[in-house]
Write a protein that holds these residues in place. Structure first.
Motif, PDB file in Angstrom:
ATOM      1  N   GLY A   1       0.694  -1.493  -0.124  1.00  0.00           N
ATOM      2  CA  GLY A   1      -0.015   0.482   0.280  1.00  0.00           C
ATOM      3  C   GLY A   1       0.839   1.578  -0.170  1.00  0.00           C
ATOM      4  O   GLY A   1       1.345   1.653  -0.813  1.00  0.00           O
ATOM      5  N   PHE A   2       0.862   1.828   1.274  1.00  0.00           N
ATOM      6  CA  PHE A   2       1.595   3.236   1.313  1.00  0.00           C
ATOM      7  C   PHE A   2       2.245   3.591   1.834  1.00  0.00           C
ATOM      8  O   PHE A   2       2.616   2.640   3.137  1.00  0.00           O
ATOM      9  N   THR A   3       3.524   4.589   1.859  1.00  0.00           N
ATOM     10  CA  THR A   3       5.390   4.332   2.379  1.00  0.00           C
ATOM     11  C   THR A   3       4.586   5.414   2.947  1.00  0.00           C
ATOM     12  O   THR A   3       5.011   6.500   2.548  1.00  0.00           O
ATOM     13  N   ASP A   4       5.314   5.345   4.651  1.00  0.00           N
ATOM     14  CA  ASP A   4       5.505   6.521   5.288  1.00  0.00           C
ATOM     15  C   ASP A   4       6.833   7.650   4.896  1.00  0.00           C
ATOM     16  O   ASP A   4       7.525   6.768   4.541  1.00  0.00           O
ATOM     17  N   GLY A   5       6.554   8.936   4.466  1.00  0.00           N
ATOM     18  CA  GLY A   5       7.561   9.585   4.345  1.00  0.00           C
ATOM     19  C   GLY A   5       7.682  10.068   2.296  1.00  0.00           C
ATOM     20  O   GLY A   5       7.854  10.276   1.858  1.00  0.00           O
ATOM     21  N   THR A   6       6.592   9.272   1.776  1.00  0.00           N
ATOM     22  CA  THR A   6       6.180   9.617   0.773  1.00  0.00           C
ATOM     23  C   THR A   6       5.206  10.368   0.195  1.00  0.00           C
ATOM     24  O   THR A   6       4.369  10.462   0.286  1.00  0.00           O
ATOM     25  N   THR A   7       6.016  10.937  -0.907  1.00  0.00           N
ATOM     26  CA  THR A   7       4.667  12.174  -1.131  1.00  0.00           C
ATOM     27  C   THR A   7       3.758  11.337  -2.556  1.00  0.00           C
ATOM     28  O   THR A   7       4.267  11.113  -3.234  1.00  0.00           O
ATOM     29  N   TYR A   8       2.332  12.057  -1.661  1.00  0.00           N
ATOM     30  CA  TYR A   8       1.637  11.687  -2.265  1.00  0.00           C
ATOM     31  C   TYR A   8       0.634  12.658  -3.201  1.00  0.00           C
ATOM     32  O   TYR A   8       0.866  13.622  -2.480  1.00  0.00           O
ATOM     33  N   THR A   9       0.276  12.509  -4.308  1.00  0.00           N
ATOM     34  CA  THR A   9      -1.049  13.580  -4.762  1.00  0.00           C
ATOM     35  C   THR A   9      -1.787  13.104  -5.370  1.00  0.00           C
ATOM     36  O   THR A   9      -2.280  11.720  -5.781  1.00  0.00           O
ATOM     37  N   MET A  10      -3.221  13.860  -4.463  1.00  0.00           N
ATOM     38  CA  MET A  10      -4.729  13.221  -4.122  1.00  0.00           C
ATOM     39  C   MET A  10      -5.093  14.133  -5.495  1.00  0.00           C
ATOM     40  O   MET A  10      -4.840  14.620  -5.231  1.00  0.00           O
ATOM     41  N   ASP A  11      -6.110  13.133  -6.099  1.00  0.00           N
ATOM     42  CA  ASP A  11      -6.837  14.331  -7.979  1.00  0.00           C
ATOM     43  C   ASP A  11      -8.131  13.448  -6.822  1.00  0.00           C
ATOM     44  O   ASP A  11      -8.008  12.347  -7.636  1.00  0.00           O
ATOM     45  N   LEU A  12      -9.096  14.415  -7.291  1.00  0.00           N
ATOM     46  CA  LEU A  12     -10.754  14.322  -7.056  1.00  0.00           C
ATOM     47  C   LEU A  12     -11.430  15.412  -7.788  1.00  0.00           C
ATOM     48  O   LEU A  12     -11.069  16.179  -8.166  1.00  0.00           O
ATOM     49  N   TYR A  13     -11.978  14.459  -9.085  1.00  0.00           N
ATOM     50  CA  TYR A  13     -12.562  14.776  -9.865  1.00  0.00           C
ATOM     51  C   TYR A  13     -14.009  15.079  -9.871  1.00  0.00           C
ATOM     52  O   TYR A  13     -15.035  13.625 -10.503  1.00  0.00           O
ATOM     53  N   VAL A  14     -14.913  15.668 -10.167  1.00  0.00           N
ATOM     54  CA  VAL A  14     -16.169  15.874 -10.398  1.00  0.00           C
ATOM     55  C   VAL A  14     -16.122  16.530 -12.064  1.00  0.00           C
ATOM     56  O   VAL A  14     -15.934  18.067 -12.171  1.00  0.00           O
ATOM     57  N   ALA A  15     -16.386  15.917 -13.206  1.00  0.00           N
ATOM     58  CA  ALA A  15     -17.379  15.828 -14.944  1.00  0.00           C
ATOM     59  C   ALA A  15     -17.881  16.272 -14.792  1.00  0.00           C
ATOM     60  O   ALA A  15     -18.954  14.866 -14.801  1.00  0.00           O
ATOM     61  N   ARG A  16     -18.329  17.367 -15.518  1.00  0.00           N
ATOM     62  CA  ARG A  16     -20.296  17.199 -15.633  1.00  0.00           C
ATOM     63  C   ARG A  16     -20.221  16.916 -16.738  1.00  0.00           C
ATOM     64  O   ARG A  16     -20.254  17.974 -18.022  1.00  0.00           O
ATOM     65  N   MET A  17     -21.077  15.322 -17.151  1.00  0.00           N
ATOM     66  CA  MET A  17     -20.917  15.409 -18.877  1.00  0.00           C
ATOM     67  C   MET A  17     -22.294  15.946 -19.800  1.00  0.00           C
ATOM     68  O   MET A  17     -22.062  16.089 -20.396  1.00  0.00           O
ATOM     69  N   SER A  18     -23.185  15.421 -19.496  1.00  0.00           N
ATOM     70  CA  SER A  18     -24.548  16.346 -19.329  1.00  0.00           C
ATOM     71  C   SER A  18     -25.254  16.674 -18.060  1.00  0.00           C
ATOM     72  O   SER A  18     -24.959  16.861 -16.642  1.00  0.00           O
ATOM     73  N   THR A  19     -26.573  16.993 -18.480  1.00  0.00           N
ATOM     74  CA  THR A  19     -27.533  17.818 -17.683  1.00  0.00           C
ATOM     75  C   THR A  19     -27.682  17.125 -16.163  1.00  0.00           C
ATOM     76  O   THR A  19     -28.073  17.231 -15.975  1.00  0.00           O
ATOM     77  N   GLU A  20     -27.455  15.780 -16.530  1.00  0.00           N
ATOM     78  CA  GLU A  20     -28.374  13.953 -15.750  1.00  0.00           C
ATOM     79  C   GLU A  20     -27.265  13.602 -15.222  1.00  0.00           C
ATOM     80  O   GLU A  20     -28.006  13.196 -14.089  1.00  0.00           O
ATOM     81  N   TRP A  21     -25.757  13.868 -15.816  1.00  0.00           N
ATOM     82  CA  TRP A  21     -25.071  12.970 -15.022  1.00  0.00           C
ATOM     83  C   TRP A  21     -23.545  13.600 -15.157  1.00  0.00           C
ATOM     84  O   TRP A  21     -23.399  14.800 -15.786  1.00  0.00           O
ATOM     85  N   CYS A  22     -22.982  12.887 -14.058  1.00  0.00           N
ATOM     86  CA  CYS A  22     -21.483  13.488 -14.209  1.00  0.00           C
ATOM     87  C   CYS A  22     -20.763  12.118 -13.671  1.00  0.00           C
ATOM     88  O   CYS A  22     -21.022  11.231 -13.562  1.00  0.00           O
ATOM     89  N   SER A  23     -19.611  11.783 -14.111  1.00  0.00           N
ATOM     90  CA  SER A  23     -18.132  10.829 -14.413  1.00  0.00           C
ATOM     91  C   SER A  23     -17.425  11.837 -13.067  1.00  0.00           C
ATOM     92  O   SER A  23     -17.254  12.523 -12.509  1.00  0.00           O
ATOM     93  N   VAL A  24     -17.504  10.778 -11.732  1.00  0.00           N
ATOM     94  CA  VAL A  24     -17.025  11.117 -10.832  1.00  0.00           C
ATOM     95  C   VAL A  24     -15.487  10.280 -10.493  1.00  0.00           C
ATOM     96  O   VAL A  24     -15.582   8.840 -11.169  1.00  0.00           O
ATOM     97  N   TYR A  25     -14.810  10.605 -10.227  1.00  0.00           N
ATOM     98  CA  TYR A  25     -12.683  10.500 -10.698  1.00  0.00           C
ATOM     99  C   TYR A  25     -11.973  10.226  -9.279  1.00  0.00           C
ATOM    100  O   TYR A  25     -12.045  11.663  -8.344  1.00  0.00           O
ATOM    101  N   MET A  26     -11.258   9.408  -8.770  1.00  0.00           N
ATOM    102  CA  MET A  26     -10.211   9.862  -7.451  1.00  0.00           C
ATOM    103  C   MET A  26      -8.989   9.226  -8.157  1.00  0.00           C
ATOM    104  O   MET A  26      -8.968   8.042  -8.627  1.00  0.00           O
TER     105      MET A  26
END
Length: 360
Positions: free
Chosen positions: A217-242
């Protein structure tokens, strides 16, 4: 409802005993269109102010509040600039960061735009064998629920009524206990005041790929980047990404939300369930939020290859996937081709077909 703008309505009451009718005064419906947020960076905070509590929110400064003041602080001189979060022993805490000023409207995503929130950090004393998705993150809309915190208070954790948004759960361990270490959720129980305390308050959008049980899994002292996205693809739905990357790892999950399509946000939340199920400390060095223009599906190329026809196209952003669709006639209807990979091969002996790339 926008199509009803300017229409007049009135209430009519019928009295059964004498067949009389009473009409109210007519009211005119006025629909004010939302102000969509243009593409650009909203905030890029390296925590150089050494003050997480005091606003205003600017392009280089966010504000952060928590239910447990001792669990979140910015380093003092001469220590390196960073926001330090310390999970509590035996109990959860919530760290809430605003990227919109208190008198401003939340981010409102237009169709074809995405919100991207990034945190860069390191962990200390990460656990092993916890057996739970102990780290929860979220993108939420406080303002439209009538909430805006200006100081540390227990209400940060327990004033979630009517707050809409998405939650992202991560197994934070040195060796994964969970076969599927990421889960994405959309909030659907607005009555519970506990913002992130119960997964039952959320619709489960889905999980990451399986096969991670007992994997590193994850290692202490390592630099991690967390990206969270919400993309509005239409008026009815979104794409959710991590996505969490760093130290040679790249853990990612993308799922659609076709039930709610939340597209207004003003804050990010981070909830470690305890020090015993995540880590003793998270050191944040950067917090960045931006609105992106989603690229339209690219040109679809077609070429003959022996007895086949081969279709190919440019790779889309992972947070905003599109699908290859086909139809028997050019006017459609078009349906997505399940499992279609780039390039996609079609035998020339097949019935004549038409193809296009589209957001699902």
């Amino acid at each position: 409802i926008a199509s009803q703008n300017g229409n007049k309505y009135r209430c009519q009451i019928a009295v059964g005993c004498d067949s009389s009718v009473i009409n109210s005064t007519a009211a005119t419906l006025t629909v004010t269109p939302p102000t969509v947020t243009p593409p650009g960076v909203l905030v890029d905070d390296f925590f150089t102010s050494r003050d997480r509590l005091t606003g205003p929110v600017t392009s280089t400064h966010s504000v952060w509040y928590t239910d447990t003041s001792s669990s979140l602080y910015e380093n003092a001189d001469p220590d390196p600039y960073m926001l330090v979060g310390q999970p509590q022993s035996g109990t959860a805490c919530v760290w809430l960061g605003y990227f919109i000023e208190s008198n401003a409207a939340p981010v409102h995503l237009d169709v074809g735009r995405a919100l991207k929130a990034t945190l860069v950090y390191k962990s200390q004393n990460s656990v092993s064998g916890a057996g739970s998705l102990g780290l929860r993150m979220g993108l939420f809309d406080d303002l439209d629920a009538g909430i805006r915190f200006t100081y540390d208070t227990n209400a940060v954790k327990n004033s979630g009524a009517n707050v809409r948004g998405y939650m992202f759960a991560q197994d934070w361990e040195t060796v994964f206990s969970n076969d599927e270490p990421q889960t994405l959720y959309a909030r659907n129980n607005m009555a519970d005041p506990s913002l992130m305390g119960a997964t039952g308050d959320y619709l489960t959008l889905g999980h990451s790929a399986a096969g991670f049980s007992n994997a590193p899994g994850f290692t202490d002292g390592t630099t991690y980047t967390m990206d969270l996205y919400v993309a509005r693809m239409s008026t009815e739905w979104c794409s959710v990404y991590m996505n969490i990357s760093g130290g040679g790892t790249n853990y990612t999950t993308t799922l659609p939300d076709t039930s709610y399509g939340y597209h207004r946000f003003d804050c990010i939340a981070w909830r470690p369930s305890s020090a015993e199920t995540t880590a003793s400390e998270f050191d944040f060095s950067e917090f960045k939020v931006q609105v992106l223009q989603i690229p339209a599906p690219p040109r679809l190329n077609i070429a003959r290859s022996g007895a086949n026809v081969v279709l190919n196209w440019a790779t889309p952003p992972i947070y905003a996937p599109f699908s290859l669709q086909s139809a028997r006639v050019v006017t459609g209807p078009y349906t997505a081709i399940a499992g279609a990979k780039n390039p996609y091969t079609v035998p020339t002996t097949n019935t004549a077909s038409f193809f296009r790339l589209a957001w699902p």
